[in-house]
Design a protein around this motif. Structure first.
Motif, PDB file in Angstrom:
ATOM      1  N   ALA A  31      22.450  67.360  21.211  1.00 16.85           N
ATOM      2  CA  ALA A  31      21.538  68.471  21.502  1.00 16.85           C
ATOM      3  C   ALA A  31      22.024  69.256  22.716  1.00 16.85           C
ATOM      4  O   ALA A  31      21.971  70.487  22.732  1.00 16.85           O
ATOM      5  CB  ALA A  31      20.126  67.943  21.733  1.00 16.85           C
ATOM      6  N   GLY A  32      22.511  68.559  23.738  1.00 18.03           N
ATOM      7  CA  GLY A  32      23.046  69.238  24.921  1.00 18.03           C
ATOM      8  C   GLY A  32      24.302  70.024  24.604  1.00 18.03           C
ATOM      9  O   GLY A  32      24.523  71.111  25.142  1.00 18.03           O
ATOM     10  N   TRP A  33      25.117  69.492  23.724  1.00 20.75           N
ATOM     11  CA  TRP A  33      26.332  70.187  23.321  1.00 20.75           C
ATOM     12  C   TRP A  33      25.986  71.438  22.516  1.00 20.75           C
ATOM     13  O   TRP A  33      26.579  72.500  22.700  1.00 20.75           O
ATOM     14  CB  TRP A  33      27.217  69.255  22.519  1.00 20.75           C
ATOM     15  N   ALA A  34      24.984  71.301  21.654  1.00 25.55           N
ATOM     16  CA  ALA A  34      24.587  72.438  20.820  1.00 25.55           C
ATOM     17  C   ALA A  34      23.957  73.552  21.657  1.00 25.55           C
ATOM     18  O   ALA A  34      24.173  74.732  21.399  1.00 25.55           O
ATOM     19  CB  ALA A  34      23.617  71.982  19.747  1.00 25.55           C
ATOM     20  N   SER A  35      23.187  73.185  22.658  1.00 25.19           N
ATOM     21  CA  SER A  35      22.512  74.221  23.443  1.00 25.19           C
ATOM     22  C   SER A  35      23.433  74.864  24.475  1.00 25.19           C
ATOM     23  O   SER A  35      23.257  76.023  24.829  1.00 25.19           O
ATOM     24  CB  SER A  35      21.282  73.646  24.131  1.00 25.19           C
ATOM     25  N   LYS A  36      24.404  74.119  24.980  1.00 23.21           N
ATOM     26  CA  LYS A  36      25.362  74.603  25.980  1.00 23.21           C
ATOM     27  C   LYS A  36      24.682  75.230  27.191  1.00 23.21           C
ATOM     28  O   LYS A  36      25.195  76.160  27.797  1.00 23.21           O
ATOM     29  CB  LYS A  36      26.338  75.606  25.369  1.00 23.21           C
ATOM     30  N   ARG A  37      23.503  74.732  27.526  1.00 23.84           N
ATOM     31  CA  ARG A  37      22.777  75.252  28.676  1.00 23.84           C
ATOM     32  C   ARG A  37      22.741  74.195  29.757  1.00 23.84           C
ATOM     33  O   ARG A  37      22.572  73.026  29.465  1.00 23.84           O
ATOM     34  CB  ARG A  37      21.345  75.618  28.295  1.00 23.84           C
ATOM     35  N   ARG A  38      22.840  74.624  30.965  1.00 19.29           N
ATOM     36  CA  ARG A  38      22.691  73.719  32.103  1.00 19.29           C
ATOM     37  C   ARG A  38      21.721  74.339  33.074  1.00 19.29           C
ATOM     38  O   ARG A  38      21.890  75.467  33.493  1.00 19.29           O
ATOM     39  CB  ARG A  38      24.014  73.488  32.805  1.00 19.29           C
ATOM     40  N   SER A  39      20.730  73.558  33.424  1.00 15.55           N
ATOM     41  CA  SER A  39      19.770  74.052  34.401  1.00 15.55           C
ATOM     42  C   SER A  39      20.326  73.808  35.805  1.00 15.55           C
ATOM     43  O   SER A  39      21.164  72.948  36.015  1.00 15.55           O
ATOM     44  CB  SER A  39      18.436  73.328  34.231  1.00 15.55           C
ATOM     45  N   PRO A  40      19.848  74.561  36.773  1.00 16.21           N
ATOM     46  CA  PRO A  40      20.312  74.348  38.152  1.00 16.21           C
ATOM     47  C   PRO A  40      19.990  72.945  38.657  1.00 16.21           C
ATOM     48  O   PRO A  40      20.674  72.431  39.523  1.00 16.21           O
ATOM     49  CB  PRO A  40      19.563  75.407  38.964  1.00 16.21           C
ATOM     50  N   ALA A  41      18.953  72.312  38.119  1.00 17.39           N
ATOM     51  CA  ALA A  41      18.585  70.971  38.560  1.00 17.39           C
ATOM     52  C   ALA A  41      19.638  69.944  38.157  1.00 17.39           C
ATOM     53  O   ALA A  41      19.743  68.888  38.767  1.00 17.39           O
ATOM     54  CB  ALA A  41      17.236  70.575  37.975  1.00 17.39           C
ATOM     55  N   GLU A  42      20.422  70.232  37.108  1.00 21.43           N
ATOM     56  CA  GLU A  42      21.428  69.278  36.649  1.00 21.43           C
ATOM     57  C   GLU A  42      22.715  69.352  37.447  1.00 21.43           C
ATOM     58  O   GLU A  42      23.558  68.485  37.343  1.00 21.43           O
ATOM     59  CB  GLU A  42      21.734  69.521  35.174  1.00 21.43           C
ATOM     60  N   ARG A  43      22.891  70.425  38.225  1.00 18.45           N
ATOM     61  CA  ARG A  43      24.092  70.534  39.041  1.00 18.45           C
ATOM     62  C   ARG A  43      24.013  69.510  40.173  1.00 18.45           C
ATOM     63  O   ARG A  43      23.029  69.424  40.888  1.00 18.45           O
ATOM     64  CB  ARG A  43      24.225  71.933  39.597  1.00 18.45           C
ATOM     65  N   GLN A  44      25.065  68.746  40.298  1.00 16.09           N
ATOM     66  CA  GLN A  44      25.031  67.643  41.253  1.00 16.09           C
ATOM     67  C   GLN A  44      25.553  68.093  42.611  1.00 16.09           C
ATOM     68  O   GLN A  44      26.656  68.603  42.728  1.00 16.09           O
ATOM     69  CB  GLN A  44      25.876  66.492  40.729  1.00 16.09           C
ATOM     70  N   THR A  45      24.741  67.893  43.630  1.00 12.83           N
ATOM     71  CA  THR A  45      25.146  68.156  45.006  1.00 12.83           C
ATOM     72  C   THR A  45      25.504  66.827  45.653  1.00 12.83           C
ATOM     73  O   THR A  45      25.135  65.773  45.151  1.00 12.83           O
ATOM     74  CB  THR A  45      23.994  68.811  45.789  1.00 12.83           C
ATOM     75  N   PRO A  46      26.218  66.839  46.772  1.00 15.00           N
ATOM     76  CA  PRO A  46      26.526  65.572  47.440  1.00 15.00           C
ATOM     77  C   PRO A  46      25.276  64.772  47.828  1.00 15.00           C
ATOM     78  O   PRO A  46      25.267  63.554  47.747  1.00 15.00           O
ATOM     79  CB  PRO A  46      27.317  66.008  48.668  1.00 15.00           C
ATOM     80  N   ASP A  47      24.218  65.469  48.250  1.00 19.84           N
ATOM     81  CA  ASP A  47      22.977  64.770  48.595  1.00 19.84           C
ATOM     82  C   ASP A  47      22.366  64.100  47.370  1.00 19.84           C
ATOM     83  O   ASP A  47      21.851  62.992  47.450  1.00 19.84           O
ATOM     84  CB  ASP A  47      21.963  65.731  49.207  1.00 19.84           C
ATOM     85  N   ALA A  48      22.414  64.776  46.226  1.00 23.01           N
ATOM     86  CA  ALA A  48      21.859  64.203  44.997  1.00 23.01           C
ATOM     87  C   ALA A  48      22.667  62.994  44.565  1.00 23.01           C
ATOM     88  O   ALA A  48      22.110  62.005  44.091  1.00 23.01           O
ATOM     89  CB  ALA A  48      21.833  65.245  43.889  1.00 23.01           C
ATOM     90  N   ALA A  49      23.988  63.055  44.726  1.00 25.57           N
ATOM     91  CA  ALA A  49      24.833  61.917  44.366  1.00 25.57           C
ATOM     92  C   ALA A  49      24.521  60.717  45.254  1.00 25.57           C
ATOM     93  O   ALA A  49      24.400  59.589  44.779  1.00 25.57           O
ATOM     94  CB  ALA A  49      26.304  62.284  44.471  1.00 25.57           C
ATOM     95  N   PHE A  50      24.378  60.939  46.565  1.00 27.21           N
ATOM     96  CA  PHE A  50      24.031  59.850  47.472  1.00 27.21           C
ATOM     97  C   PHE A  50      22.653  59.288  47.129  1.00 27.21           C
ATOM     98  O   PHE A  50      22.456  58.082  47.115  1.00 27.21           O
ATOM     99  CB  PHE A  50      24.051  60.324  48.924  1.00 27.21           C
ATOM    100  N   SER A  51      21.706  60.170  46.849  1.00 26.46           N
ATOM    101  CA  SER A  51      20.356  59.737  46.504  1.00 26.46           C
ATOM    102  C   SER A  51      20.367  58.871  45.249  1.00 26.46           C
ATOM    103  O   SER A  51      19.680  57.859  45.177  1.00 26.46           O
ATOM    104  CB  SER A  51      19.459  60.959  46.298  1.00 26.46           C
ATOM    105  N   ARG A  52      21.150  59.276  44.277  1.00 30.96           N
ATOM    106  CA  ARG A  52      21.236  58.511  43.036  1.00 30.96           C
ATOM    107  C   ARG A  52      21.814  57.123  43.307  1.00 30.96           C
ATOM    108  O   ARG A  52      21.338  56.128  42.775  1.00 30.96           O
ATOM    109  CB  ARG A  52      22.090  59.282  42.040  1.00 30.96           C
ATOM    110  N   HIS A  53      22.824  57.042  44.158  1.00 26.37           N
ATOM    111  CA  HIS A  53      23.420  55.744  44.489  1.00 26.37           C
ATOM    112  C   HIS A  53      22.473  54.904  45.332  1.00 26.37           C
ATOM    113  O   HIS A  53      22.426  53.685  45.176  1.00 26.37           O
ATOM    114  CB  HIS A  53      24.754  55.939  45.218  1.00 26.37           C
TER     115      HIS A  53
END
Length: 172
Positions: free
Chosen positions: A75-97
């Motif tokens: 479904a993600g491949w078919a839509s080819k859309r990315r929301s700004p929330a899905e863009r990974q920032t360094p803070d988001a990567a640290f938070s996820r870890h």
């Protein structure tokens, strides 16, 4: 002309790869289960389901999750859309870890809490904060997150108790 891999966004590729991995692992497990006649013959004999039930249930759940991830990736491949929330920032990567590290730490504490408070209370105490956090992260509504998280944690603890202690007779 762009290559096939560059047309698929990173999230869709990850979902497709994870779905393929989980589905392949489940298929290999099903193949191993069904080619083992001793294990398979124990399934469905009398009131005791036998040792083949748990692998069958776990493999079914893994396959279900793999198929869901494959569908999400497609479904993600078919839509080819990315929301700004899905863009990974360094803070988001640290938070996820950091969240993953906190989950592992709580898993390490769980056995000692379980021996002290009992299975039902420990399972609820483990699941409730995580489910509240996940619900809050999804909807950003505190009351809803508390209600859904606490209710789902109670249902999870109760279902684990019913399945493993009542039905299967696992001594915890």
């Amino acid at each position: 002309m762009r290559s096939f891999a560059s047309r698929i966004d990173r999230v869709a590729r990850r979902d497709l790869a994870c779905g393929l991995l989980f589905s392949t692992v489940a298929l290999a497990g099903f193949f191993d289960l069904y080619t083992n006649p001793q294990l398979l013959d124990s399934l469905g004999r009398g009131p005791d389901p036998g040792p083949a039930l748990l692998p069958l249930v776990i493999l079914s759940l893994i396959m279900f999750g793999g198929v869901l991830l494959l569908l999400k990736g497609m479904a993600g491949w078919a839509s080819k859309r990315r929301s700004p929330a899905e863009r990974q920032t360094p803070d988001a990567a640290f938070s996820r870890h950091a969240h993953a590290a906190a989950l592992l730490a709580s898993l390490l504490v769980l056995p000692s809490v379980e021996s002290w408070l009992g299975f039902m209370v420990a399972a609820w105490l483990f699941a409730a904060p995580w489910l509240v956090w996940l619900e809050y992260r999804r909807h950003a509504k505190r009351r809803r997150a508390l209600l859904v998280g606490i209710t789902m944690a109670a249902m999870l603890a109760l279902s684990l108790h019913l399945i493993f202690i009542t039905l299967l007779g696992v001594a915890l």
